[in-house]
Structures are given as structure tokens and as C-alpha cells.
Design a protein around this motif. Structure first.
Motif, mmCIF file in Angstrom:
data_model
loop_
_atom_site.group_PDB
_atom_site.id
_atom_site.type_symbol
_atom_site.label_atom_id
_atom_site.label_comp_id
_atom_site.label_asym_id
_atom_site.label_seq_id
_atom_site.Cartn_x
_atom_site.Cartn_y
_atom_site.Cartn_z
ATOM 1 N N MET A 48 0.845 -1.192 0.000
ATOM 2 C CA MET A 48 0.000 0.000 0.000
ATOM 3 C C MET A 48 0.883 1.245 0.000
ATOM 4 O O MET A 48 1.838 1.351 0.779
ATOM 5 N N THR A 49 0.593 2.173 -0.894
ATOM 6 C CA THR A 49 1.371 3.404 -0.995
ATOM 7 C C THR A 49 0.540 4.582 -0.509
ATOM 8 O O THR A 49 -0.690 4.556 -0.548
ATOM 9 N N TYR A 50 1.252 5.599 -0.031
ATOM 10 C CA TYR A 50 0.582 6.808 0.461
ATOM 11 C C TYR A 50 1.135 7.997 -0.299
ATOM 12 O O TYR A 50 2.346 8.174 -0.415
ATOM 13 N N THR A 51 0.242 8.804 -0.846
ATOM 14 C CA THR A 51 0.640 9.985 -1.608
ATOM 15 C C THR A 51 0.440 11.232 -0.753
ATOM 16 O O THR A 51 -0.684 11.540 -0.325
ATOM 17 N N PHE A 52 1.524 11.934 -0.492
ATOM 18 C CA PHE A 52 1.434 13.159 0.288
ATOM 19 C C PHE A 52 0.789 14.269 -0.536
ATOM 20 O O PHE A 52 1.064 14.411 -1.729
ATOM 21 N N ASP A 53 -0.060 15.032 0.119
ATOM 22 C CA ASP A 53 -0.715 16.151 -0.546
ATOM 23 C C ASP A 53 -0.818 17.322 0.432
ATOM 24 O O ASP A 53 -1.808 17.485 1.131
ATOM 25 N N PHE A 54 0.248 18.123 0.475
ATOM 26 C CA PHE A 54 0.266 19.272 1.375
ATOM 27 C C PHE A 54 -0.542 20.444 0.826
ATOM 28 O O PHE A 54 -0.849 21.382 1.556
ATOM 29 N N SER A 55 -0.881 20.396 -0.470
ATOM 30 C CA SER A 55 -1.641 21.496 -1.064
ATOM 31 C C SER A 55 -3.013 21.644 -0.427
ATOM 32 O O SER A 55 -3.583 22.739 -0.405
ATOM 33 N N ALA A 56 -3.538 20.556 0.123
ATOM 34 C CA ALA A 56 -4.854 20.615 0.759
ATOM 35 C C ALA A 56 -4.838 21.485 2.015
ATOM 36 O O ALA A 56 -5.886 21.935 2.487
ATOM 37 N N LEU A 57 -3.642 21.718 2.551
ATOM 38 C CA LEU A 57 -3.527 22.504 3.789
ATOM 39 C C LEU A 57 -3.301 23.987 3.529
ATOM 40 O O LEU A 57 -3.400 24.794 4.466
ATOM 41 N N LEU A 58 -3.000 24.358 2.287
ATOM 42 C CA LEU A 58 -2.691 25.759 1.984
ATOM 43 C C LEU A 58 -3.810 26.732 2.372
ATOM 44 O O LEU A 58 -3.530 27.814 2.900
ATOM 45 N N PRO A 59 -5.082 26.400 2.150
ATOM 46 C CA PRO A 59 -6.135 27.348 2.542
ATOM 47 C C PRO A 59 -6.224 27.577 4.055
ATOM 48 O O PRO A 59 -6.871 28.537 4.490
ATOM 49 N N TYR A 60 -5.560 26.723 4.826
ATOM 50 C CA TYR A 60 -5.669 26.807 6.280
ATOM 51 C C TYR A 60 -4.471 27.491 6.941
ATOM 52 O O TYR A 60 -4.360 27.460 8.171
ATOM 53 N N TRP A 61 -3.596 28.116 6.127
ATOM 54 C CA TRP A 61 -2.415 28.714 6.740
ATOM 55 C C TRP A 61 -2.760 29.808 7.753
ATOM 56 O O TRP A 61 -2.052 29.950 8.766
ATOM 57 N N PRO A 62 -3.854 30.608 7.568
ATOM 58 C CA PRO A 62 -4.183 31.578 8.627
ATOM 59 C C PRO A 62 -4.545 30.898 9.949
ATOM 60 O O PRO A 62 -4.249 31.427 11.029
ATOM 61 N N ASP A 63 -5.165 29.714 9.858
ATOM 62 C CA ASP A 63 -5.507 28.983 11.076
ATOM 63 C C ASP A 63 -4.256 28.476 11.795
ATOM 64 O O ASP A 63 -4.153 28.554 13.027
ATOM 65 N N PHE A 64 -3.313 27.957 11.020
ATOM 66 C CA PHE A 64 -2.046 27.522 11.612
ATOM 67 C C PHE A 64 -1.343 28.710 12.284
ATOM 68 O O PHE A 64 -0.807 28.581 13.385
ATOM 69 N N LEU A 65 -1.354 29.854 11.596
ATOM 70 C CA LEU A 65 -0.701 31.047 12.141
ATOM 71 C C LEU A 65 -1.366 31.490 13.427
ATOM 72 O O LEU A 65 -0.686 31.800 14.420
ATOM 73 N N TRP A 66 -2.697 31.506 13.443
ATOM 74 C CA TRP A 66 -3.414 31.907 14.640
ATOM 75 C C TRP A 66 -3.144 30.937 15.790
ATOM 76 O O TRP A 66 -2.944 31.360 16.940
ATOM 77 N N GLY A 67 -3.103 29.658 15.496
ATOM 78 C CA GLY A 67 -2.805 28.671 16.530
ATOM 79 C C GLY A 67 -1.412 28.857 17.106
ATOM 80 O O GLY A 67 -1.205 28.733 18.327
ATOM 81 N N ALA A 68 -0.442 29.153 16.240
ATOM 82 C CA ALA A 68 0.929 29.387 16.707
ATOM 83 C C ALA A 68 1.011 30.638 17.579
ATOM 84 O O ALA A 68 1.702 30.649 18.608
ATOM 85 N N VAL A 69 0.299 31.680 17.174
ATOM 86 C CA VAL A 69 0.296 32.923 17.956
ATOM 87 C C VAL A 69 -0.312 32.691 19.325
ATOM 88 O O VAL A 69 0.230 33.142 20.356
ATOM 89 N N LEU A 70 -1.428 31.981 19.379
ATOM 90 C CA LEU A 70 -2.065 31.719 20.669
ATOM 91 C C LEU A 70 -1.188 30.826 21.543
ATOM 92 O O LEU A 70 -1.113 31.024 22.762
ATOM 93 N N THR A 71 -0.497 29.878 20.931
ATOM 94 C CA THR A 71 0.431 29.038 21.689
ATOM 95 C C THR A 71 1.521 29.886 22.327
ATOM 96 O O THR A 71 1.864 29.708 23.504
ATOM 97 N N LEU A 72 2.071 30.837 21.565
ATOM 98 C CA LEU A 72 3.096 31.718 22.113
ATOM 99 C C LEU A 72 2.529 32.623 23.205
ATOM 100 O O LEU A 72 3.195 32.889 24.210
ATOM 101 N N GLN A 73 1.298 33.091 23.024
ATOM 102 C CA GLN A 73 0.679 33.935 24.037
ATOM 103 C C GLN A 73 0.473 33.173 25.343
ATOM 104 O O GLN A 73 0.808 33.680 26.427
#
Length: 227
Positions: free
Chosen positions: A1-26
Motif C-alpha cells: 500500500m502506498t501513500y501519496t502526500f498532498d500538502f496542497s490541501a492545507l494551503l487554505p488553512y495557513w491563517p488557522d495555523f498562524l493563529w494557533g501558533a500565535v495563541l500558543t506563544l501567548q
């Protein structure tokens, strides 16, 4: 069984990742400052306080250090609610992290206080320094300087441990990742990205602590030693 990585699906969520990182630092920044104050006061109380104060601080340290952080988070978040006091998940997470890191800070700072030789205190007394001056300039500052690397490591670990607060829906980085992977079904890629973000945050925090040390511990800088 092979697994194909697809990071492009996460691109629309970069503001969410950024907000999560900021709150973690806060969360980490507030808990670091508050935990340092709590831990330092507890260390002083355990070193030179009355027997009652020493017993209270010792009980606090032992209970916190010998129970899981997740349990502490649950007790604070759900326990406060059962008393009729409603607090947000982020506030409960902040309180839990502060209480937790305060106990570890207490023991680290106490080790620093114990490393100060009695002769230094006696010399300061001979110079006519007041007790607050002796405690600050002769005991506390040199003690913190000596244990600063240990404190730095503890506070970076605190930032990483803040991921546990996602269990009470605090919107830090791991909680954001859980929400994103449930919507994209790309769990592997999501947590790889989150792991890399945590790695970056660790380096950012260590860099900030190093810069603070350069500004706060001038004697070390003049001697050419590093922390």
C-alpha cells in the motif's frame, strides 16, 4: 500500500495555523512570566519562610510535580465550573500552565538559592546592605543567573506541553491541527506541518531567552561567558 502526500490541501488553512501558533506563544508567554513569579516567591518561602509556609509550598510542589498536567487542566477547567464560576478554555489553560510551571520553577530557583554561599551574605551584611538589597543583589539575581539555562529549557518544555490544553478546546496550535485534519482527512500532512511549526517556535523561544540573558546578565556578557 502506498501513500501519496498532498500538502496542497492545507494551503487554505495557513491563517488557522498562524493563529494557533500565535495563541500558543501567548499562552506560553503569560504562563512563563506568571509561573516565574509564583515559582520564585515559592522558592524564597521554601528556603527562608516559616515552617507553615515551607510546608504549604512543599505540598504544592509535590502535588503538582507528581500528577499529570492533563489531570491538572481538567481539575481547573471542570472544577471551577462545578463551583459556578465560568471561565474560558484559554483562561483555564493559562491558569493550569502557570500552576504547573510554577512548581517546577520553584525547585529550579531553590537550587540556585542554595548555591549561594553563606559567606557572600555575611560580606554583604558587613557592607551595611539592607535585607531586601542583600536578597535581591546577592542572593536572588546571582541564583537566577546560575539556573537560567535550566529555566529556559523548562519554559520551552512548557510551550510544547501547552498542546495538552487542546483537550479542553483551547484554540492553540494542536487544537487547530485537530480541527483541520478532521476537515481535510490529511492527518499525516497536518501533524507534520504542526511538528515543524513547534520546532520553529522552540527556536524562537530559545532565541528570545538568549537575547534576554544578554541584556539582563551584564556580568556574564562582560566576562565573555554564555548562558
Amino acid at each position: 500500500m502506498t501513500y501519496t502526500f498532498d500538502f496542497s490541501a492545507l494551503l487554505p488553512y495557513w491563517p488557522d495555523f498562524l493563529w494557533g501558533a500565535v495563541l500558543t506563544l501567548q499562552l506560553s508567554a503569560v504562563a512563563t512570566v506568571a509561573g516565574f513569579i509564583v515559582g520564585t516567591l515559592c522558592a524564597i518561602g521554601r528556603a527562608d519562610g516559616s515552617p507553615v509556609v515551607k510546608a504549604i509550598v512543599a505540598a504544592y510542589v509535590e502535588v503538582i510535580r507528581n500528577t499529570p498536567l492533563l489531570v491538572q487542566v481538567f481539575i481547573i477547567y471542570f472544577g471551577i465550573a462545578t463551583l459556578g464560576i465560568r471561565v474560558s478554555a484559554n483562561l483555564a489553560a493559562m491558569i493550569a500552565l502557570t500552576v504547573n510551571v510554577g512548581a517546577y520553577t520553584c525547585e529550579i530557583v531553590r537550587a540556585g538559592l542554595q548555591s549561594i554561599h553563606r559567606s557572600q551574605v555575611e560580606a554583604a551584611e558587613c557592607l551595611g546592605l539592607s535585607k531586601p538589597q542583600i536578597y535581591w543583589h546577592v542572593i536572588v539575581r546571582p541564583a537566577i543567573e546560575r539556573v537560567y539555562p535550566s529555566l529556559t529549557s523548562q519554559y520551552v518544555l512548557l510551550m510544547l506541553a501547552s498542546s495538552i490544553t487542546s483537550q479542553i478546546s483551547a484554540e492553540e496550535l494542536t487544537a487547530v491541527a485537530n480541527r483541520i485534519q478532521s476537515g481535510t482527512f490529511r492527518a499525516f500532512e497536518t501533524y507534520i506541518v504542526v511538528g515543524l511549526i513547534y520546532l520553529v517556535l522552540s527556536f524562537v523561544m530559545r532565541g528570545a531567552f538568549t537575547a534576554f540573558a544578554q541584556a539582563a546578565f551584564t556580568r556574564r556578557r562582560k566576562l565573555g561567558t554564555t548562558l
